[in-house]
Design an enzyme around this catalytic site. Sequence first.
Site, PDB file in Angstrom:
ATOM      1  CE  LYS A 162      -6.631  -1.230   2.932  1.00  0.00           C
ATOM      2  NZ  LYS A 162      -5.428  -1.867   3.222  1.00  0.00           N
ATOM      3  CG  ASP A 210      -2.112  -1.048   1.281  1.00  0.00           C
ATOM      4  OD1 ASP A 210      -1.939  -1.842   0.340  1.00  0.00           O
ATOM      5  OD2 ASP A 210      -3.090  -0.939   2.099  1.00  0.00           O
ATOM      6  CE  LYS A 261      -5.012   2.088   2.996  1.00  0.00           C
ATOM      7  NZ  LYS A 261      -4.047   1.380   3.674  1.00  0.00           N
TER       8      LYS A 261
END
Length: 221
Positions: free
Chosen positions: A187, A97, A159
Amino acid sequence: MDAETLRAEPERVVELIDHTNVEPDSTEAEVRELCEEVLEYGFNAACVVPYHAELASDILGDEADVVVVVGFPYGVQNSSAKRAEVEELLQYADELDMVMNRTAFTNGNYEYVVNDIRAVKQAVGEQTLKCIIESPTLSDEAIRHASELVDEGGADFVKTAVGYEGGCDTDEVRAMREAVGPDMGVKASGGIHSFEEVVEMVEAGATRIGASSGVDIYESI
């Protein structure tokens, strides 16, 4: 998984959750507990800082994924630094991430943003790459633009947030989904504490949830 399925089979919420501890003062004991909860409840993954990647990998083995953050928490590192970080972590991480270069985005250097993501994706290879845009700090228009750049850069997910600057909301997630279309992962992370909040995020377009409150979410079913 759509919201209708989630409401019909609420115990499946664990499949969506990256159970998370990315605090800078996280201890080995806390990360051990995090991973044990991943195994006990069946969460999708444990999400940790690079320092704890090897520990999480040792505990989880093939039972659950390890997600490791890169360029955390502001994304200001240059691309070569992010690539070097990824290359060291690939032996432990199933997913990475990364944080979008927020400084480049703020300064309107969108080509730099895309190239930065693309460089990290090249280092990640076949592993999953998610890119954090820190949506709580952006307008809806900027969220859409940042999401489009993440898609252009080749990340697998866009995200919302690292969780240090406030929680995300459904409007942010909806703007991200509208920007990237139906096929890219989204996300939602930051301030999600209950099953009902997860359902709302899924209804808005989220396909993965990042939460330090995974156990609370499950127990709120």
